[in-house]
Design a protein around this motif. Sequence first.
Motif, PDB file in Angstrom:
ATOM      1  N   SER A  73       0.847  -1.199   0.000  1.00  0.00           N
ATOM      2  CA  SER A  73       0.000   0.000   0.000  1.00  0.00           C
ATOM      3  C   SER A  73       0.878   1.243   0.000  1.00  0.00           C
ATOM      4  CB  SER A  73      -0.922  -0.003   1.233  1.00  0.00           C
ATOM      5  OG  SER A  73      -1.661   1.190   1.304  1.00  0.00           O
ATOM      6  N   PRO A  74       1.061   1.891  -1.164  1.00  0.00           N
ATOM      7  CA  PRO A  74       1.884   3.112  -1.214  1.00  0.00           C
ATOM      8  C   PRO A  74       1.423   4.192  -0.243  1.00  0.00           C
ATOM      9  CG  PRO A  74       1.444   2.305  -3.427  1.00  0.00           C
ATOM     10  CD  PRO A  74       0.594   1.479  -2.499  1.00  0.00           C
ATOM     11  N   GLY A  75       0.157   4.162   0.127  1.00  0.00           N
ATOM     12  CA  GLY A  75      -0.339   5.153   1.070  1.00  0.00           C
ATOM     13  C   GLY A  75       0.297   5.048   2.444  1.00  0.00           C
ATOM     14  N   ARG A  76       0.949   3.936   2.724  1.00  0.00           N
ATOM     15  CA  ARG A  76       1.614   3.757   4.020  1.00  0.00           C
ATOM     16  C   ARG A  76       3.135   3.907   3.920  1.00  0.00           C
ATOM     17  NH1 ARG A  76      -2.492   2.713   7.152  1.00  0.00           N
ATOM     18  NH2 ARG A  76      -4.193   1.362   6.424  1.00  0.00           N
ATOM     19  N   TYR A  77       3.651   4.358   2.769  1.00  0.00           N
ATOM     20  CA  TYR A  77       5.095   4.527   2.627  1.00  0.00           C
ATOM     21  C   TYR A  77       5.686   5.450   3.696  1.00  0.00           C
ATOM     22  CZ  TYR A  77       5.419   2.257  -1.982  1.00  0.00           C
ATOM     23  OH  TYR A  77       5.419   1.350  -3.016  1.00  0.00           O
ATOM     24  N   ALA A  78       4.948   6.504   4.051  1.00  0.00           N
ATOM     25  CA  ALA A  78       5.476   7.444   5.049  1.00  0.00           C
ATOM     26  C   ALA A  78       5.707   6.746   6.383  1.00  0.00           C
ATOM     27  CB  ALA A  78       4.522   8.625   5.221  1.00  0.00           C
ATOM     28  N   LEU A  79       4.804   5.827   6.749  1.00  0.00           N
ATOM     29  CA  LEU A  79       4.972   5.077   7.993  1.00  0.00           C
ATOM     30  C   LEU A  79       6.166   4.133   7.883  1.00  0.00           C
ATOM     31  CD1 LEU A  79       4.123   4.201  10.780  1.00  0.00           C
ATOM     32  CD2 LEU A  79       2.336   2.770   9.766  1.00  0.00           C
ATOM     33  N   ASN A  80       6.326   3.463   6.733  1.00  0.00           N
ATOM     34  CA  ASN A  80       7.508   2.609   6.531  1.00  0.00           C
ATOM     35  C   ASN A  80       8.787   3.414   6.672  1.00  0.00           C
ATOM     36  OD1 ASN A  80       5.272   1.124   4.815  1.00  0.00           O
ATOM     37  ND2 ASN A  80       6.857  -0.380   5.238  1.00  0.00           N
ATOM     38  N   ALA A  81       8.790   4.620   6.112  1.00  0.00           N
ATOM     39  CA  ALA A  81       9.984   5.457   6.172  1.00  0.00           C
ATOM     40  C   ALA A  81      10.328   5.808   7.613  1.00  0.00           C
ATOM     41  CB  ALA A  81       9.769   6.728   5.343  1.00  0.00           C
ATOM     42  N   ARG A  82       9.316   6.147   8.416  1.00  0.00           N
ATOM     43  CA  ARG A  82       9.585   6.485   9.823  1.00  0.00           C
ATOM     44  C   ARG A  82      10.099   5.267  10.589  1.00  0.00           C
ATOM     45  NH1 ARG A  82       4.535   8.960   9.551  1.00  0.00           N
ATOM     46  NH2 ARG A  82       3.618   7.599  11.150  1.00  0.00           N
ATOM     47  N   LEU A  83       9.529   4.090  10.303  1.00  0.00           N
ATOM     48  CA  LEU A  83       9.996   2.870  10.965  1.00  0.00           C
ATOM     49  C   LEU A  83      11.464   2.600  10.660  1.00  0.00           C
ATOM     50  CD1 LEU A  83       6.863   0.643  10.282  1.00  0.00           C
ATOM     51  CD2 LEU A  83       7.717   1.227  12.553  1.00  0.00           C
ATOM     52  N   LEU A  84      11.847   2.776   9.401  1.00  0.00           N
ATOM     53  CA  LEU A  84      13.241   2.553   9.010  1.00  0.00           C
ATOM     54  C   LEU A  84      14.170   3.554   9.672  1.00  0.00           C
ATOM     55  CD1 LEU A  84      12.777   1.732   5.230  1.00  0.00           C
ATOM     56  CD2 LEU A  84      14.063   0.328   6.856  1.00  0.00           C
ATOM     57  N   ASP A  85      13.762   4.824   9.668  1.00  0.00           N
ATOM     58  CA  ASP A  85      14.609   5.866  10.233  1.00  0.00           C
ATOM     59  C   ASP A  85      14.825   5.639  11.724  1.00  0.00           C
ATOM     60  OD1 ASP A  85      15.985   8.461  10.027  1.00  0.00           O
ATOM     61  OD2 ASP A  85      14.344   9.192  11.277  1.00  0.00           O
ATOM     62  N   GLU A  86      13.763   5.316  12.446  1.00  0.00           N
ATOM     63  CA  GLU A  86      13.883   5.074  13.887  1.00  0.00           C
ATOM     64  C   GLU A  86      14.737   3.844  14.170  1.00  0.00           C
ATOM     65  OE1 GLU A  86      12.853   6.784  16.482  1.00  0.00           O
ATOM     66  OE2 GLU A  86      11.826   8.369  15.379  1.00  0.00           O
ATOM     67  N   ALA A  87      14.549   2.786  13.382  1.00  0.00           N
ATOM     68  CA  ALA A  87      15.307   1.554  13.619  1.00  0.00           C
ATOM     69  C   ALA A  87      16.792   1.757  13.359  1.00  0.00           C
ATOM     70  CB  ALA A  87      14.763   0.434  12.733  1.00  0.00           C
ATOM     71  N   ALA A  88      17.125   2.456  12.268  1.00  0.00           N
ATOM     72  CA  ALA A  88      18.524   2.620  11.877  1.00  0.00           C
ATOM     73  C   ALA A  88      19.319   3.417  12.908  1.00  0.00           C
ATOM     74  CB  ALA A  88      18.614   3.293  10.512  1.00  0.00           C
ATOM     75  N   GLU A  89      18.665   4.319  13.604  1.00  0.00           N
ATOM     76  CA  GLU A  89      19.385   5.168  14.558  1.00  0.00           C
ATOM     77  C   GLU A  89      19.082   4.804  16.005  1.00  0.00           C
ATOM     78  OE1 GLU A  89      20.346   9.255  13.257  1.00  0.00           O
ATOM     79  OE2 GLU A  89      18.465   9.136  12.139  1.00  0.00           O
ATOM     80  N   SER A  90      18.574   3.599  16.211  1.00  0.00           N
ATOM     81  CA  SER A  90      18.245   3.162  17.566  1.00  0.00           C
ATOM     82  C   SER A  90      19.467   2.589  18.269  1.00  0.00           C
ATOM     83  CB  SER A  90      17.135   2.107  17.519  1.00  0.00           C
ATOM     84  OG  SER A  90      17.629   0.898  16.957  1.00  0.00           O
TER      85      SER A  90
END
Length: 559
Positions: free
Chosen positions: A316-333
Amino acid sequence: MLQGLGGVGKTSVAVSVAHRLQRETDQVWWIGAQDASRCTGGLTALARQLGVPDEEIAVGRLADQLWRRLSALADPWLLVVDNADDARLLDGPGRLALGTGLVRPHRSPRGLVLVTSRDGQPGTWGDHAVLHRLTPLGDGHGADVLLDLAGPSAGSREEAAELARRLGGLPLALHTVGRYLAAVGQRPARFRDAGETATFAEFRASLADGGAFPHAGTATALAGIWRMSLDLLTERGHRCVRPLLEVLANFADAPVPLILADPAVLGEDEAFEGVSGAEIWAALQALAGLGLVDLAAANGVDTVALHPLVRDAHGSPGRYALNARLLDEAAESDETGVPEDVERWPLWSALTPHTVHALTFESGSDDNELFLVTWTAAMLAARSLYAQGQLSQAGKVLEELVSRLGGALGEDHPNTILCRHNLARILDDQGDYDQARTIFEDILATQRDTLGEHHQNTLVTQHNLALVLDDQGHLDQARTIYEDILDIEHNTLAENAPSTLITRNNLAVVLHSQGHHDLAAAEMAAVLSARRRVLGPEHPYTLSTQRWLDTINAARGEP
């Protein structure tokens, strides 16, 4: 090799073969080949396990050394290369079809290489490959699968066979439908909602007309089956199963580490408002119970995996923004930590395909909007690839980042410069000295104008430029740069600051290369004494300095 369409059971057969051989030997290895980073990373890890030195891997001799060691094994072994749908990823330094790529023919009775792929063209794999084409199950075997999963209460064997025929004998479809009917059948009839199907005949009637399950439209037809499964879970109170599956399906075709299903981040989205971590975990278990996902641990990392067809049907491309936030938070955790930390490599290997895939996200209005959220995760993934010796893959990621950041932020923006700097280091390690030097010189000119001569970033760039000049044989220029850096560091840093000791160490190496062995020995001995005191006698930097001092003393006639 095992070949067949998606959902026909190639991986399941490979798993069965692996389990059987594990009764005889512990030399069974499994490598995912959905993308280059996972394939190369898996083969690199295997090579290290078999004793291939890192320096052999770093200079591009991974394939030769790996297969030399596999051929020498005395006990039975099995190497499974799963989901190699893009066979070009297996070319490596040679050609897969010629038997010189990363996966090679093995004729020893002790070893077997088992590849699974949708690509069944003989020319892809070469004459040495033995191709086993998997086809959908016949009505009888399909009925067995449905009866095993749903039980006799779902109907007769004849009704199961009719449903299996309607599903085209596709094992993935049979598995999903059987799980669904079993879940519904657990409840008494009076507690079932309208439209829920509990028997083979009812389910067959619920499918749209159209004859046998069409292979060309497998994903579309399966979507209807999965929709009924999601309806069932929603009715059972799992209110977040749909958005959760959509988020998971937006990631790459690879097992998704559970750090990317962080309840704290998901809870910031309206689709998960008020949903607890316990509910998300229960939803994952429910999805796994109906066969829509698999929960497993790979190399110590807890993951959730989707079949490619499930992923294709629910993205669902409409949820890409949520995927992006999940990746950003995980990478810098704190959990991912520093990408160069060996202990974190398994987690970074699991994250990397998803960080790279996120670079393809588009917001619809501003193509840079999502990219500027995910670029940091991709850059950190490139650092991990670089640390693990996967220079080519790290370089590809950084080239993409440099291009995108330059367009979004400008060529002289600090983030663009950071990625250009890391790319130049890789080019230097790969022997492309001219291009690396050009990039470092260009960055240095910008940093001198914007940051000043004494800024730490400027000094780091000068240092790396000196390393390239040394590699090119321009020893006088490299020595001058090191001496200039050292003058600044003596005036701004403590005597035994780590960066100062690095500069002195590398200056001593250049002096040695110039033939000034006595000067080099004195400087290197001083660095060794300081590093033993500051870092300890077993630190890698201390050992490296000791090795250089031994080399220099040998040149002085003191072996």
